[in-house]
Design a protein around this motif. Structure first.
Motif, short mmCIF file in Angstrom:
data_model
loop_
_atom_site.label_atom_id
_atom_site.label_comp_id
_atom_site.label_asym_id
_atom_site.label_seq_id
_atom_site.Cartn_x
_atom_site.Cartn_y
_atom_site.Cartn_z
N LYS A 200 34.00 43.53 19.37
CA LYS A 200 33.68 44.39 20.50
C LYS A 200 34.80 44.32 21.53
O LYS A 200 35.59 43.35 21.55
CB LYS A 200 32.35 43.98 21.15
N LEU A 201 34.87 45.35 22.39
CA LEU A 201 35.79 45.32 23.51
C LEU A 201 35.16 44.52 24.65
O LEU A 201 33.95 44.60 24.87
CB LEU A 201 36.11 46.74 24.00
N CYS A 202 35.95 43.75 25.39
CA CYS A 202 35.41 42.96 26.50
C CYS A 202 36.43 42.91 27.62
O CYS A 202 37.64 43.12 27.41
CB CYS A 202 35.03 41.55 26.06
N THR A 203 35.96 42.66 28.83
CA THR A 203 36.83 42.63 30.00
C THR A 203 37.66 41.35 30.01
O THR A 203 37.11 40.25 29.90
CB THR A 203 36.01 42.70 31.29
N PRO A 204 39.01 41.44 30.12
CA PRO A 204 39.84 40.23 30.19
C PRO A 204 39.49 39.38 31.41
O PRO A 204 38.90 39.87 32.38
CB PRO A 204 41.26 40.79 30.29
N THR A 205 39.85 38.13 31.36
CA THR A 205 39.53 37.20 32.45
C THR A 205 40.75 36.96 33.32
O THR A 205 41.89 37.09 32.89
CB THR A 205 39.02 35.86 31.89
N ASP A 206 40.45 36.59 34.56
CA ASP A 206 41.46 36.35 35.59
C ASP A 206 41.69 34.85 35.71
O ASP A 206 40.85 34.04 35.30
CB ASP A 206 40.96 36.95 36.91
N ALA A 207 42.82 34.46 36.33
CA ALA A 207 43.07 33.05 36.58
C ALA A 207 44.16 32.91 37.62
O ALA A 207 45.09 33.70 37.68
CB ALA A 207 43.46 32.31 35.30
N MET A 208 44.04 31.87 38.42
CA MET A 208 45.06 31.48 39.39
C MET A 208 45.40 32.64 40.33
O MET A 208 44.68 33.61 40.44
CB MET A 208 46.32 30.96 38.68
N ASN A 209 46.51 32.53 41.07
CA ASN A 209 46.97 33.57 41.98
C ASN A 209 48.43 33.32 42.29
O ASN A 209 49.03 32.38 41.78
CB ASN A 209 46.13 33.58 43.27
N THR A 210 49.02 34.18 43.12
CA THR A 210 50.45 34.06 43.40
C THR A 210 50.80 32.83 44.22
O THR A 210 51.93 32.37 44.20
CB THR A 210 50.94 35.32 44.15
N VAL A 211 49.84 32.29 44.95
CA VAL A 211 50.09 31.07 45.73
C VAL A 211 50.15 29.85 44.82
O VAL A 211 51.01 28.99 44.94
CB VAL A 211 49.02 30.90 46.82
N GLN A 212 49.18 29.76 43.87
CA GLN A 212 49.15 28.68 42.89
C GLN A 212 49.10 29.33 41.51
O GLN A 212 48.03 29.52 40.93
CB GLN A 212 47.93 27.78 43.10
N PRO A 213 50.25 29.69 40.95
CA PRO A 213 50.26 30.49 39.73
C PRO A 213 49.87 29.73 38.46
O PRO A 213 49.51 30.35 37.47
CB PRO A 213 51.69 30.99 39.64
N THR A 214 49.94 28.41 38.45
CA THR A 214 49.60 27.66 37.24
C THR A 214 49.00 26.32 37.63
O THR A 214 49.13 25.86 38.78
CB THR A 214 50.84 27.46 36.36
N PHE A 215 48.32 25.69 36.69
CA PHE A 215 47.71 24.39 36.94
C PHE A 215 48.79 23.34 37.18
O PHE A 215 49.80 23.29 36.47
CB PHE A 215 46.85 23.98 35.74
N GLN A 216 48.59 22.52 38.21
CA GLN A 216 49.51 21.44 38.54
C GLN A 216 48.75 20.12 38.56
O GLN A 216 47.80 19.95 39.36
CB GLN A 216 50.17 21.68 39.90
N PRO A 217 49.10 19.15 37.69
CA PRO A 217 48.36 17.88 37.66
C PRO A 217 48.32 17.17 39.01
O PRO A 217 47.34 16.53 39.35
CB PRO A 217 49.13 17.07 36.62
N TYR A 218 49.39 17.33 39.80
CA TYR A 218 49.44 16.62 41.07
C TYR A 218 48.39 17.15 42.05
O TYR A 218 47.78 16.42 42.80
CB TYR A 218 50.84 16.76 41.66
N TYR A 219 48.20 18.50 42.04
CA TYR A 219 47.27 19.13 42.98
C TYR A 219 45.86 19.28 42.40
O TYR A 219 44.89 19.48 43.14
CB TYR A 219 47.79 20.51 43.39
N TYR A 220 45.75 19.23 41.07
CA TYR A 220 44.46 19.41 40.40
C TYR A 220 43.80 20.72 40.80
O TYR A 220 42.63 20.78 41.15
CB TYR A 220 43.52 18.22 40.71
N ASN A 221 44.56 21.80 40.77
CA ASN A 221 44.03 23.13 41.08
C ASN A 221 43.60 23.80 39.77
O ASN A 221 44.34 23.80 38.79
CB ASN A 221 45.10 23.97 41.77
N TYR A 222 42.39 24.34 39.74
CA TYR A 222 41.91 25.02 38.54
C TYR A 222 40.81 25.99 38.96
O TYR A 222 40.23 25.90 40.03
CB TYR A 222 41.38 24.02 37.51
#
Length: 877
Positions: A199-221
């Protein structure tokens, strides 16, 4: 807590700042059960290597959530060598859209997922998608935090079921063609033999331009449940691409179909639901970007001829086909031709269907068909020559039956369309005006009208006499030429209204107009004159007197200059202190200070009447005053000092110091004195108006002040902070200055400053009446050509809002510079060797379309080190 410890055993701490540039176009996550609680996790990530700026993550991070959404931890995952995907179109008669590039990175990791009751969610979270995507919002363009990608998979609990999720058999094509049917096998294979539903499904979003990827030091998710992207109207989960046939996927086979009708980039999501013995166990998601472009045909059929052809059965066909090597024409009358641009004679008037088949390489062909009508028409017309006088309208007129025309196209600049056979306009020169008549029967006829410019005659009225002081007869005349007629119209009767010269009797203000007509072409010119009777009592006088005052010690001299504005003033007399001065424009008058001086000026007009003008002048004594202040000298090492007197004066003066070898310059109160470090009294004389004098003296006292300035460090890199200081630091006033840098607080003993070039810092310290100066120099090392020092924008918005309107490279240490920017067709739209000049988003004076452009940049630094960069720019409107 035991699970988290197991999951975090991989872990190196990466504190580097992640890239915020756009690049993501899709991916999927797979896991395979190995044995016991061991799994192999495979993550496939796809990036845009044409528009994208950011590279693949190294390492990537897989975030682990318990089945109820509780965040447990993460593990690092490392990629294999990247792979560029081929751009293939499954049709030999089409070429792929240009400027498309996709790279794939596959990450793999063998890890342990201990047995639990809820299972696990494995998630890869990253920002950002391309800012050029049309069907979902992107925070780089729409100020909405909805542009990332979340690739995740659900692992059922081992105590309930052992599972490996399905793997897609193929990756969707990198490019698909607009206005062309699209078919793709999007099926997947499941090693466990489970039933799969697509089936077709809506893609999912993640992060933003301020925190573009997960960083172990900040633990942003991103917290569970994961957020979906926001569809941009009119797109939705039911219509992801648009077009006459919407994007669909067969639930049983995974066959995907669509007929896109718009060029652009579109995000698409596909989900595969996994069932075992009729029970849902998991879902596998794929997120990808379709690049819909204009696929080039190897051959395109096109030709031109008029739809309706009148009074002729011979028709010429102009072949406008593209990339064709052979042609086949069918003329609709049973005849054909293989010529490129044939001329065909039809057997009779009528309507014929014309077909052209254009054949290109590999046998690829294209066909076009359109009908033409041949008809007999009896329309007749003529277009006589038009003469017009300069400055007047020229009337174009076609002689024909008005009720038979549909419209006339006048081939002016720009073209004019009328439903009449006439048109008036204002030409500036002789010219030929072409026109096309379109009749109601569908025929058209071409013709032209010669428009001939005729210059109007020159005419200018001359009056004799030119100035009238009393009632008199005035003669009015214009230059007489053969072939012209004249007509005078006036407010009072004139003697010869149809001649080049006439006369009027004037006893009050009157007017007259002459009309001169060229008998050959009828062009007309007019001129008007207003006649005014001037009388002494009414005329008044018009004059200007300029004045200059010279001040001596005992008296002043007034210089007067008379300028007469009336030509009828015949004589004038000055009267000063009983003395008369006749007809002399420049005179001098001496007067004592503070005493009123009256004088007269008598002006005579035409020896008829006079006017006596009275004036008065009082000249005050020139003002001069001065002030002196005892001078405290605080510099022990001074061999020369500046001494001065504060003079307030409205006359020229000079100060003479009696001890000096030379007088100071006029109108200055300062001088340089050689000082021996002891108290002294210096006498001076102020001389003004050449001979007037004032005498006084200036005392100077010795009072030293010593300071010491320093900087830490003395040698820095460009842009570093330097700490300045001065001793002693307990005095009352400090003031730092520099021509090369801005000091944060120049009024304290220990300020800081950011230094960009070799700089000298001067501090002046004041303590009571004494002050002292010292200087410290800071050296800046030459700036190197590195990515950290050179700022290259990745996007700009030339919309004249004053913000980010220009793409501009910033680097302060370039000795040579060259940049070139190309559009997606390979055209150079901008080039500059001046680093201070950027691109404003235009090409050849026109606004460039939004999209991606490539740049090539070369810089030579201060140390002659070269630097080269190339990449992409996003122009946003």
């Amino acid at each position: 807590m035991k699970i988290i410890k197991v999951l975090l055993i991989v872990g190196l701490l990466f504190l580097c700042l992640p890239s915020k540039a756009t690049h993501l176009i899709g991916g999927e996550m797979n896991y395979r059960h190995i044995a016991n609680d061991s799994f192999k996790v495979t993550l496939s990530v796809y990036r845009d290597c044409y528009l994208g700026q950011a590279d693949f993550d190294y390492p990537g991070y897989i975030l682990v959530y318990e089945g109820d959404g509780t965040f447990l931890g993460y593990f690092s995952i490392y990629g294999q060598p990247r792979k560029r995907l081929p751009v293939v179109i499954e049709d030999e008669c089409y070429t792929a859209p240009p400027n498309i590039c996709v790279e794939k990175m596959q990450y793999e990791f063998d890890g342990i997922l201990p047995e639990n009751d809820l299972g696990y969610y494995l998630s890869y979270q990253r920002c950002c998608r391309n800012g050029t995507i049309l069907n979902v919002y992107d925070d780089l363009v729409d100020s909405v935090l909805s542009s990332g990608m979340n690739l995740y998979a659900y692992v059922p609990p081992l105590k309930t079921i052992v599972n490996s999720n399905p793997v897609f058999n193929n990756y969707p094509p990198v490019a698909i063609c607009v206005n062309k049917e699209f078919n793709f096998d999007h099926s997947a294979k499941d090693n466990d033999g489970d039933s799969l539903v697509y089936k077709l499904c809506t893609p999912t979003d993640a992060m933003n331009t301020v925190q573009p990827t997960f960083q172990p030091y900040y633990y942003n998710y991103d917290a569970f449940p994961f957020q979906e992207v926001r569809w941009r109207s009119p797109y939705s989960i039911e219509d992801m691409l648009g077009g006459k046939d919407k994007l669909k996927i067969d639930a049983h086979t995974g066959q995907m179909t669509a007929y896109p009708d718009k060029i652009g980039q579109f995000v698409v999501g596909v989900c595969v639901d996994e069932y075992r013995k009729g029970k849902f166990i998991s879902q596998t998601r794929r997120d990808f970007q379709f690049n819909v472009g204009e696929c080039g045909k190897f051959s395109t059929a096109a030709f031109f001829t008029y739809d309706t052809i009148c009074n002729s059965m011979v028709v010429s066909f102009k072949n406008e086909s593209v990339a064709a090597t052979s042609y086949f024409w069918e003329f609709g009358d049973g005849n054909s031709s293989t010529l490129a641009s044939p001329i065909h004679t039809f057997p009779a008037y009528g309507t014929y269907p014309i077909k052209l088949i254009a054949v290109g390489r590999n046998g690829c062909s294209d066909t076009i068909t359109k009908s033409i009508t041949l008809m007999k028409d009896t329309f007749e017309f003529s277009a006589p020559l038009v003469n017009f006088c300069k400055g007047t309208a020229a009337k174009l007129e076609i002689k024909a039956a008005q009720d038979e025309i549909q419209y006339v196209q006048w081939l002016l600049t720009p073209s004019v369309y009328t439903d009449k056979l006439t048109y008036s306009y204002f030409p500036t020169k002789s010219e030929k005006v072409n026109f096309v008549i379109h009749t109601k029967s569908g025929c058209y006829y071409q013709g032209s009208i010669n428009v001939v410019l005729q210059n109007p005659p020159n005419v200018k009225i001359v009056a004799n006499p030119p100035i009238i002081y009393e009632p008199a007869t005035v003669t009015l005349s214009v230059h007489e030429d053969e072939g012209y007629s004249y007509f005078w119209n006036s407010s009072v009767p004139n003697s010869s209204p149809n001649a080049a010269q006439t006369s009027l009797y004037i006893d009050s203000n009157q007017w007259a107009v002459v009309t001169k007509t060229d008998l050959a072409n009828g062009c007309v010119s007019n001129d008007t004159i207003y006649l005014k009777v001037t009388k002494c009592a009414e005329s008044g006088v018009d004059y200007r007197i300029s004045k200059e005052v010279l001040m001596n010690c005992d008296e002043a001299v007034i210089r007067l200059h008379l300028e007469l504005m009336n030509p009828d003033i015949t004589s004038f007399v000055w009267k000063v202190n009983g003395e008369e001065i006749e007809n002399q424009a420049d005179i001098e008058i001496s007067t004592s200070y503070g005493v009123e001086l009256p004088y007269n000026l008598i002006l005579t007009q035409q020896d008829l009447c006079s006017e006596n003008l009275q004036f008065s002048e009082t000249i005050e004594h020139p003002f001069i005053s001065y002030q002196i202040s005892p001078l405290s000298i605080c510099n022990l090492d001074a061999s020369e000092i500046l001494i001065g007197v504060a003079v307030d004066s409205d006359v020229d003066y000079k100060v003479v110091w009696d001890f000096a070898l030379e007088d100071t310059l006029e109108n200055t109160a300062n001088s340089v004195y050689s000082w021996k470090g002891s108290d002294v009294v210096l006498p001076f004389t102020i001389i003004y108006n050449d001979s007037c004098q004032l005498r006084d003296s200036l005392p100077i006292y010795f009072s030293p002040l010593q300071i010491s300035a320093s900087a830490n460090p003395l040698v820095v890199n460009k842009g570093d902070t330097v700490h300045l200081s001065v001793l002693p630091d307990t005095l009352s006033n400090y003031f730092w200055t520099s021509e090369d840098a801005n000091i944060d607080n120049p009024y304290i003993a220990q300020p800081t400053v950011v230094v960009h070039q070799n700089s000298a810092f001067i501090v002046e310290v004041t303590n009571g009446e004494c002050s002292a100066r010292d200087t410290v120099n800071v050296q800046v090392l030459k700036l190197k050509c590195t990515d950290e020092n050179i700022f290259i924008p990745t996007a700009f918005t030339p919309n004249n809002d004053g913000v980010n309107d220009e793409w501009l490279v910033r680097f302060d240490a370039a000795t040579a510079f060259l940049v070139a920017i190309y559009n997606r067709y390979g055209e150079k739209v901008f080039e500059s060797d001046d680093i201070s000049k950027g691109w404003d988003g235009t090409y050849k004076g026109k606004i460039s379309e939004a999209g991606t452009y490539a740049y090539y940049l070369t810089i030579v630094c201060e140390n002659q080190e070269p630097y080269f960069s190339k990449g992409n720019i996003t122009l946003v409107r």
